[in-house]
Scaffold this active site. Sequence first.
Site, PDB file in Angstrom:
ATOM      1  N   ASP A  12       0.866  -1.179   0.000  1.00  9.20           N
ATOM      2  CA  ASP A  12       0.000   0.000   0.000  1.00  9.20           C
ATOM      3  C   ASP A  12       0.903   1.228   0.000  1.00  9.20           C
ATOM      4  OD1 ASP A  12      -1.913   1.925   0.305  1.00  9.20           O
ATOM      5  OD2 ASP A  12      -2.731   1.163   2.189  1.00  9.20           O
ATOM      6  N   MET A  13       0.869   1.982  -1.093  1.00 15.29           N
ATOM      7  CA  MET A  13       1.715   3.163  -1.197  1.00 15.29           C
ATOM      8  C   MET A  13       1.260   4.234  -0.213  1.00 15.29           C
ATOM      9  SD  MET A  13       3.780   2.041  -3.379  1.00 15.29           S
ATOM     10  CE  MET A  13       4.787   3.529  -3.398  1.00 15.29           C
ATOM     11  N   ASP A 106      -2.564   2.194  -6.308  1.00 17.81           N
ATOM     12  CA  ASP A 106      -1.526   2.246  -5.273  1.00 17.81           C
ATOM     13  C   ASP A 106      -1.522   1.033  -4.344  1.00 17.81           C
ATOM     14  OD1 ASP A 106      -3.893   2.800  -3.975  1.00 17.81           O
ATOM     15  OD2 ASP A 106      -3.109   4.486  -2.821  1.00 17.81           O
ATOM     16  N   GLU A 107      -2.145  -0.060  -4.767  1.00 18.45           N
ATOM     17  CA  GLU A 107      -2.172  -1.276  -3.955  1.00 18.45           C
ATOM     18  C   GLU A 107      -2.026  -2.504  -4.841  1.00 18.45           C
ATOM     19  OE1 GLU A 107      -5.007  -1.054  -0.232  1.00 18.45           O
ATOM     20  OE2 GLU A 107      -6.050  -0.305  -2.003  1.00 18.45           O
TER      21      GLU A 107
END
Length: 408
Positions: A12-13, A106-107
Amino acid sequence: MTRWPRMIALIDMAAFFASVEQMDRPEWRGRPIGVTNGERGTCIITSSYEARAYGIKTGMRVKEAKQLCPGFIQVPSRPARYTEISSAIMAALEDVTPDIEIFSVDEAFLDLTRCQSYYNTTPERIGRLIKQTVFDASGLRCAVGISGDKTTAKWAAKREKVGLTVVPPWAAEATLANEPVTELCGISDGIGAFLKARGVERCGDMKRIPISAVAQRFGNPGRRLWLMAQGRDPEPVQQETAPAKSLGHGKVIAPDTRDRELLLMYYMHMAEKVGRRLRKNDLEAQTFAISLRTDLGGIGAKYRTAAATDDGAAIYALAKTFIDTRWGGQGGFQVQINALDPRPAAQQGDLFATDSTAAGGLNATVDDINEKFGAFAVHRAPLVRRTDMPNVISPGWRPSGHRESIDY
């Protein structure tokens, strides 16, 4: 090393869009910034951790954010840049494992089960390898959660914003027991209310009701929910993107827009975007939903074309019918067009559909030009008035296929 029956990681960013902006603009590092949809955007898409320290949250209005933090910096979003970096991250993660599910921009889930013998090390060391891989590919940091199932891995990734949390599968049930069920991905407030009415507020409460009670209400997804709360989510990492069940585009417009010609221009814009997206993915559709969101609620209708189509002009004709027959002058703030039944495009059209054939040739030429010179470099004349707010990234974005929906 103890081999797990299944080992799943979730990356997860950290504050992804804001982190990209701070990386590209060093003068913004350490400062409270919030990303909005263009310079005129009034709603915050995401914010940096410095802004979050002031109580600034996703969905908050810019005006309120500036009241909480006088030094708040509004930053127009750059979807193409975010997807460029995301694509680089996802490609780099394939060096860790080929078994990847891109969950969002982003995941990503990584199935590490088959890699355990290859790495022959602890989950913690594999997690650090993943974090380093992401950093090397992007210059950004991420959180990583590792467990024996997808739901627990995603929950674990939330524990620290750029940390690493490992929950062995044999400890997952006890670890989740005191967590509210609504902390698990997929359990919305509505499902949470259903469970609460049956005495289930925390994950450990789930075993108090039979699996059939949840399955009767939600079907097979209900059975999964029952297992998720016990750290036994059975869903595998999904590498294949499911065929499109619907394709659509919407646009937030100026509040209380009542100008008929302006509304039609926005619907033409959305119709052309939907048509382009269908053509790009060799799809066509026959049933379309046209809707307008207003302060008094939404209005909408479904329409069918005479034959399946990928032509923006044909789709726009449906939107014009909607405005002429269903719109009563209400002020709107969002237009939307959805293709409800996308299917593989027919290889041979109607023998007598000469207009359709001509439209297909024109659309192909325009697509080629726009592919070379940028989206809407060539467009219908009314679209010169279209909003300059940029496209946004679909929540289900993928680097390719029908979910790659920001560049047209």
